[in-house]
Design a protein around this motif. Sequence first.
Motif, PDB file in Angstrom:
ATOM      1  N   ALA A 157       0.823  -1.213   0.000  1.00  7.05           N
ATOM      2  CA  ALA A 157       0.000   0.000   0.000  1.00  7.05           C
ATOM      3  C   ALA A 157       0.854   1.259   0.000  1.00  7.05           C
ATOM      4  O   ALA A 157       0.454   2.290  -0.557  1.00  7.05           O
ATOM      5  CB  ALA A 157      -0.935  -0.007   1.207  1.00  7.05           C
ATOM      6  N   LEU A 158       2.038   1.184   0.623  1.00  3.26           N
ATOM      7  CA  LEU A 158       2.927   2.346   0.712  1.00  3.26           C
ATOM      8  C   LEU A 158       3.946   2.396  -0.426  1.00  3.26           C
ATOM      9  O   LEU A 158       4.934   3.125  -0.349  1.00  3.26           O
ATOM     10  CB  LEU A 158       3.644   2.344   2.073  1.00  3.26           C
ATOM     11  N   ASN A 159       3.709   1.615  -1.483  1.00  2.00           N
ATOM     12  CA  ASN A 159       4.506   1.697  -2.709  1.00  2.00           C
ATOM     13  C   ASN A 159       5.936   1.206  -2.520  1.00  2.00           C
ATOM     14  O   ASN A 159       6.866   1.682  -3.171  1.00  2.00           O
ATOM     15  CB  ASN A 159       4.524   3.134  -3.240  1.00  2.00           C
ATOM     16  N   VAL A 160       6.115   0.231  -1.630  1.00  2.00           N
ATOM     17  CA  VAL A 160       7.423  -0.379  -1.414  1.00  2.00           C
ATOM     18  C   VAL A 160       7.468  -1.703  -2.176  1.00  2.00           C
ATOM     19  O   VAL A 160       6.574  -2.534  -2.011  1.00  2.00           O
ATOM     20  CB  VAL A 160       7.687  -0.632   0.081  1.00  2.00           C
ATOM     21  N   PRO A 161       8.473  -1.933  -3.016  1.00  2.00           N
ATOM     22  CA  PRO A 161       8.582  -3.230  -3.689  1.00  2.00           C
ATOM     23  C   PRO A 161       8.676  -4.347  -2.656  1.00  2.00           C
ATOM     24  O   PRO A 161       9.545  -4.325  -1.778  1.00  2.00           O
ATOM     25  CB  PRO A 161       9.882  -3.115  -4.492  1.00  2.00           C
ATOM     26  N   THR A 162       7.789  -5.322  -2.728  1.00  2.00           N
ATOM     27  CA  THR A 162       7.724  -6.353  -1.705  1.00  2.00           C
ATOM     28  C   THR A 162       7.206  -7.657  -2.285  1.00  2.00           C
ATOM     29  O   THR A 162       6.509  -7.661  -3.303  1.00  2.00           O
ATOM     30  CB  THR A 162       6.806  -5.917  -0.539  1.00  2.00           C
ATOM     31  N   SER A 163       7.552  -8.745  -1.620  1.00  2.00           N
ATOM     32  CA  SER A 163       6.866  -9.994  -1.902  1.00  2.00           C
ATOM     33  C   SER A 163       5.399  -9.832  -1.527  1.00  2.00           C
ATOM     34  O   SER A 163       5.027  -8.929  -0.771  1.00  2.00           O
ATOM     35  CB  SER A 163       7.491 -11.139  -1.095  1.00  2.00           C
ATOM     36  N   ARG A 164       4.553 -10.697  -2.072  1.00  2.00           N
ATOM     37  CA  ARG A 164       3.127 -10.669  -1.755  1.00  2.00           C
ATOM     38  C   ARG A 164       2.793 -11.899  -0.926  1.00  2.00           C
ATOM     39  O   ARG A 164       3.162 -13.018  -1.289  1.00  2.00           O
ATOM     40  CB  ARG A 164       2.301 -10.702  -3.043  1.00  2.00           C
ATOM     41  N   SER A 165       2.126 -11.728   0.177  1.00  2.00           N
ATOM     42  CA  SER A 165       1.635 -12.882   0.930  1.00  2.00           C
ATOM     43  C   SER A 165       0.466 -13.463   0.155  1.00  2.00           C
ATOM     44  O   SER A 165      -0.570 -12.819  -0.002  1.00  2.00           O
ATOM     45  CB  SER A 165       1.215 -12.468   2.336  1.00  2.00           C
ATOM     46  N   ALA A 458      -8.562  -2.422   5.718  1.00  2.00           N
ATOM     47  CA  ALA A 458      -8.257  -1.006   5.942  1.00  2.00           C
ATOM     48  C   ALA A 458      -6.963  -0.602   5.239  1.00  2.00           C
ATOM     49  O   ALA A 458      -6.864   0.489   4.666  1.00  2.00           O
ATOM     50  CB  ALA A 458      -8.145  -0.740   7.446  1.00  2.00           C
ATOM     51  N   ILE A 459      -5.967  -1.486   5.263  1.00  2.00           N
ATOM     52  CA  ILE A 459      -4.711  -1.189   4.589  1.00  2.00           C
ATOM     53  C   ILE A 459      -4.929  -1.064   3.080  1.00  2.00           C
ATOM     54  O   ILE A 459      -4.406  -0.150   2.434  1.00  2.00           O
ATOM     55  CB  ILE A 459      -3.673  -2.291   4.901  1.00  2.00           C
ATOM     56  N   ARG A 460      -5.707  -1.976   2.515  1.00  2.00           N
ATOM     57  CA  ARG A 460      -5.963  -1.914   1.068  1.00  2.00           C
ATOM     58  C   ARG A 460      -6.752  -0.668   0.702  1.00  2.00           C
ATOM     59  O   ARG A 460      -6.533  -0.065  -0.356  1.00  2.00           O
ATOM     60  CB  ARG A 460      -6.690  -3.171   0.626  1.00  2.00           C
ATOM     61  N   ARG A 461      -7.654  -0.256   1.575  1.00  2.00           N
ATOM     62  CA  ARG A 461      -8.400   0.981   1.321  1.00  2.00           C
ATOM     63  C   ARG A 461      -7.468   2.181   1.330  1.00  2.00           C
ATOM     64  O   ARG A 461      -7.557   3.065   0.474  1.00  2.00           O
ATOM     65  CB  ARG A 461      -9.482   1.127   2.386  1.00  2.00           C
ATOM     66  N   MET A 462      -6.523   2.217   2.275  1.00  2.94           N
ATOM     67  CA  MET A 462      -5.534   3.284   2.276  1.00  2.94           C
ATOM     68  C   MET A 462      -4.700   3.257   1.003  1.00  2.94           C
ATOM     69  O   MET A 462      -4.404   4.306   0.422  1.00  2.94           O
ATOM     70  CB  MET A 462      -4.605   3.137   3.494  1.00  2.94           C
ATOM     71  N   GLY A 463      -4.325   2.049   0.565  1.00  3.69           N
ATOM     72  CA  GLY A 463      -3.561   1.932  -0.662  1.00  3.69           C
ATOM     73  C   GLY A 463      -4.291   2.506  -1.860  1.00  3.69           C
ATOM     74  O   GLY A 463      -3.686   3.131  -2.744  1.00  3.69           O
ATOM     75  N   GLN A 464      -5.612   2.318  -1.912  1.00  7.09           N
ATOM     76  CA  GLN A 464      -6.404   2.890  -3.002  1.00  7.09           C
ATOM     77  C   GLN A 464      -6.384   4.416  -2.944  1.00  7.09           C
ATOM     78  O   GLN A 464      -6.337   5.080  -3.998  1.00  7.09           O
ATOM     79  CB  GLN A 464      -7.844   2.370  -2.910  1.00  7.09           C
ATOM     80  N   ALA A 465      -6.408   4.964  -1.730  1.00 12.33           N
ATOM     81  CA  ALA A 465      -6.375   6.423  -1.593  1.00 12.33           C
ATOM     82  C   ALA A 465      -5.039   7.013  -2.003  1.00 12.33           C
ATOM     83  O   ALA A 465      -4.964   8.131  -2.527  1.00 12.33           O
ATOM     84  CB  ALA A 465      -6.716   6.810  -0.153  1.00 12.33           C
TER      85      ALA A 465
END
Length: 467
Positions: A157-165, A458-465
């Motif tokens: 959500a914070l635009n950090v390159p990361t693995s995906r769970s 909630a985290i995904r909603r923040m990511g959309q914003a």
Amino acid sequence: MAENPQPARYRPRTDILGLGDPFYDAVAPASFPAHILRFRNDHAAAQIGIVSGDGTADTLPLTDEAWLDHFGRFAPLPGSIPQPLALRYHGHQFQSYNPDIGDGRGFVFAQATDDRDRLLDLGTKGSGQTPYSRFGDGRLTLKGGVREVLATEMLEALNVPTSRSFSLIETGEELVRGDEPSPTRSAVLVRLNHSHVRIGTFQRLAYERDADAMHRLVDYVLTRLHGRTPGSTPAIDLFDEVVGRVATLAGRFMAAGFVHGVLNTDNINVTGESFDYGPWRFAPIWDVGFTAAYFDHHGLYAFGRQPDAMHWNVMQLAVALRTVVDAPPLIEVLETFPERHATAAAEALLWRLGVRPIDPASDRALADALTTALATSHMPIDDFFFEAFGGWLPEGDDWTAFENVRALLSEYRPRRDRSHSYWSDGTPCSILIGEVEAIWAAIAERDDWTPFHEKVAAIRRMGQALA
């Protein structure tokens, strides 16, 4: 929890098999007494053509039971790797070289092409013992799996390159651990990564003086993972890619306020994604000395020392590549790391602040002023970026430390508005250590997964914003 993405085509791959036996050992997964699905990342699954239910044309239709079969019992995915592979590597652990490591509780068990035409790995954590387990049981605690899901969701959500769970399945075993209440519940995690090739993978080949395998690995990473046609100096081309990507990752860690905790060379991959989350934390305030790991007694991987740690790690890659290329061009590329990191950090800070860049010099000046003000004001990082998104700083005594930032921001324009409903919330979405512990307490004490799923949503909603 997830959006309803348009599924991509399922395109299985087996590219890793071309590296050959020196790079991995075929292993068998553990047999678990139970398989209880706790988290399934439908959005990530759709991006590689794996969907639940009946599916659509060109997708791999997985029922819930088939999901458990492939991601809990590790039945091979159609057309992909026929048997799990425990990868071989070495690494510097807290800057002490260790040749006795490798995939001790995980393996790569499938590859596929995503909707961006990238080669991706499906790998595990907690899937059983391998030749590299040493005295470990090869398992993962359920708490560790929950923490990894929360870390990867927040970083994405914070635009950090990361693995995906990708999947978290509770496995019904009781585990004993020395650093948390035991016995504790067990799980197996699947993660989706652009690569599981680490700096430590190259270090092992250098340690063994295997130039032929080193050439093969350079070609694999450069062509299959970075999509580049090898030129006259493929090792230099590869090193340039890795230095740029790791510098970017370090910059985005800082903008996110994230502390990985264990930035060893076996935890730094060559595609520049953060992965393998243990004692991570998000810093509540801009404190360069803030550490995540209780065993990091000297603060080697403290918040503000992460860029230096990443620089040191890519230097170890340069040392390993000396097996196949001379030092001077490697040194020349290595010396670009500080500048590339500073540029990436400024870009990441402006992205999180929600303003459009102007030019490198102005952007760096704004970034420097911003981090200085955050450090001196002790304002919570999440609060600052929530209130200031779009480049408009509130007035008031709490904001006097940001007057220089305010002046510089007058030249900037928002990259998007605050019309998303997230910006009407009273407080920002965060995932500080107290929240993580509260989420786990609900699971451990009442088997209540509601706070966990609510936090992911909630985290995904923040990511959309923010996006």
